[in-house]
Design a protein around this motif. Structure first.
Motif, mmCIF file in Angstrom:
data_model
loop_
_atom_site.group_PDB
_atom_site.id
_atom_site.type_symbol
_atom_site.label_atom_id
_atom_site.label_comp_id
_atom_site.label_asym_id
_atom_site.label_seq_id
_atom_site.Cartn_x
_atom_site.Cartn_y
_atom_site.Cartn_z
ATOM 1 N N ASN A 59 49.160 25.586 35.463
ATOM 2 C CA ASN A 59 48.236 26.721 35.445
ATOM 3 C C ASN A 59 47.863 27.033 34.003
ATOM 4 O OD1 ASN A 59 50.369 28.132 34.391
ATOM 5 N ND2 ASN A 59 50.762 29.345 36.208
ATOM 6 N N VAL A 65 53.329 24.316 38.337
ATOM 7 C CA VAL A 65 53.056 25.155 39.508
ATOM 8 C C VAL A 65 53.757 24.577 40.732
ATOM 9 C CG1 VAL A 65 51.229 25.986 41.027
ATOM 10 C CG2 VAL A 65 50.822 25.823 38.574
ATOM 11 N N GLU A 93 47.041 32.227 39.151
ATOM 12 C CA GLU A 93 46.880 30.795 39.444
ATOM 13 C C GLU A 93 45.484 30.246 39.161
ATOM 14 O OE1 GLU A 93 49.373 29.035 39.836
ATOM 15 O OE2 GLU A 93 50.806 30.629 40.218
#
Ligand code: AHM
Ligand code: MG
Length: 345
Positions: A59, A65, A93
């Motif tokens: 991210n 992630v 995100e």
């Protein structure tokens, strides 16, 4: 038998507190509740299905992630998109803001900042994780959606809350009319009011900080940690150290029991680690509504002027008396003073 009040009922009953409200914020909160239930279902299955592990992308913060982060992000974007009240989303995100373009959202007035699954590195070891969210009114919903619209001060939030996926799952939120907590009853699939009008004790005996970073802390933080560890009957010291490493879980415990959570600047990260828009501001809004305080060590979190979606800030948050004391150390007013007793007295 005590009356069970579900989140849905509570939101509808509270709507009448806003005389001109058209139910938009209520529907938005409902959408968040729906997404939270879907995320909860997956988090609870984390050990059972092949959803654990890294997804292989990074991210904007350069962190790896996990799959569940992505799932949670998708659920929140989908629920807010189909609910019709959200213009755009700033998510941990997504590097850029996410405009909502669904047909039902064309008159939407609200902006949502969200960390869909905070503390996700804890999932592999079955430690609590959380969602943090913050809601603003778009400053001009007829103008094209822009990043500038999201850069509002924390004081301008209209609602904020979090979900903790812990030994039970809870949703806690405020619309400036008290902080209320709802526990998910999995047997009926409803969040039920379990913690009405939550208040953070004025002081506590717990401090939460990643002491592994001690050598990199500012002098004021080092001094405050020493203060917490000194024996003093009058102030119930030494305090207890409790650090889960999952912001929502650390915050939730301190909100209920009294305590302070600190993620300061460090020599390596001068702005600390936590993000202003979707981690610090919503929790600062909640803690103030519950009687506590939140600061960056020098000034109120809610007064900080955001300059970018993913900016970080140091965070000192929790019981008002404890945050005030930590700020005194940050001002350097205790340099050279004895740490026993109350140096302020
Ligand atoms: P994340 O948003 O990447 O999950 O990171 C935020 C988490 C918080 O939940 C927690 O308070 C903090 O990182 C812990 O950081 P550290 O491991 O440096 O103590
Ligand atoms: Mg996070």
């Amino acid at each position: 038998m005590k009356r069970v009040i579900t989140l849905g009922q509570f939101i509808i009953e509270r709507q009448s507190d806003f005389p001109y409200a058209k139910g938009e914020l209520s529907r938005l909160l409902r959408d968040i509740g729906i997404a939270a239930k879907l995320v909860n279902r997956e988090v609870n299955k984390a050990g059972l299905v092949d959803i654990l592990g890294e997804h292989g992308t990074t991210n904007i913060q350069g962190e790896r992630v996990k799959k569940l982060d992505i799932y949670a992000n998708e659920q929140f974007i989908a629920a807010l998109g189909s609910g019709g009240e959200t213009r755009g989303i700033a998510s941990e995100e997504n590097d850029e803001l996410v405009p909502i373009t669904t047909a039902v959202s064309k008159n939407a007035k609200y902006l949502v900042c969200v960390d869909p699954l905070d503390g996700s590195s804890n999932i592999d070891v079955n430690v609590s994780v959380g969602t943090v969210f913050s809601i603003y009114r778009s400053t001009d919903s007829s103008a094209p959606l822009s990043e500038a619209d999201f850069l509002q001060k924390g004081v301008d939030q209209v609602a904020a809350g979090y979900v903790i996926y812990g030994s039970s799952t809870m949703l806690v939120y405020t619309t400036r009319r008290g902080v209320n907590g709802f526990t998910l009853d999995p047997s009926i699939g409803e969040f039920c009011l379990s913690h009405p009008d939550m208040k953070c004790p004025e002081t506590g005996t717990m401090y939460s900080i990643n002491e592994g970073n001690y050598a990199r802390f500012p002098e004021g933080v080092k001094q405050y940690i020493k203060y917490c560890q000194v024996e003093d009957d009058a102030t119930d010291r030494p305090y207890t150290s409790r650090y889960i490493g999952s912001l929502v879980a650390d915050f939730h415990r301190n909100l209920l029991m009294g305590g302070i959570f600190i993620y300061p600047s460090t020599a390596k990260s001068p702005q600390g680690k936590l993000r202003l828009l979707y981690e610090c501001n919503p929790l600062a809004f909640l803690i103030e509504e519950a009687g506590g305080t939140a600061s960056d060590g020098h000034q109120r979190i809610l007064e900080l002027t955001p300059t970018s979606l993913h900016q970080r800030t140091p965070l000192f948050i929790g019981s008002a008396g404890m945050v005030a004391k930590a700020e005194e150390f940050m001002r350097g007013s205790h340099r050279g003073e004895p740490l026993t007793g109350d140096p302020a007295s």
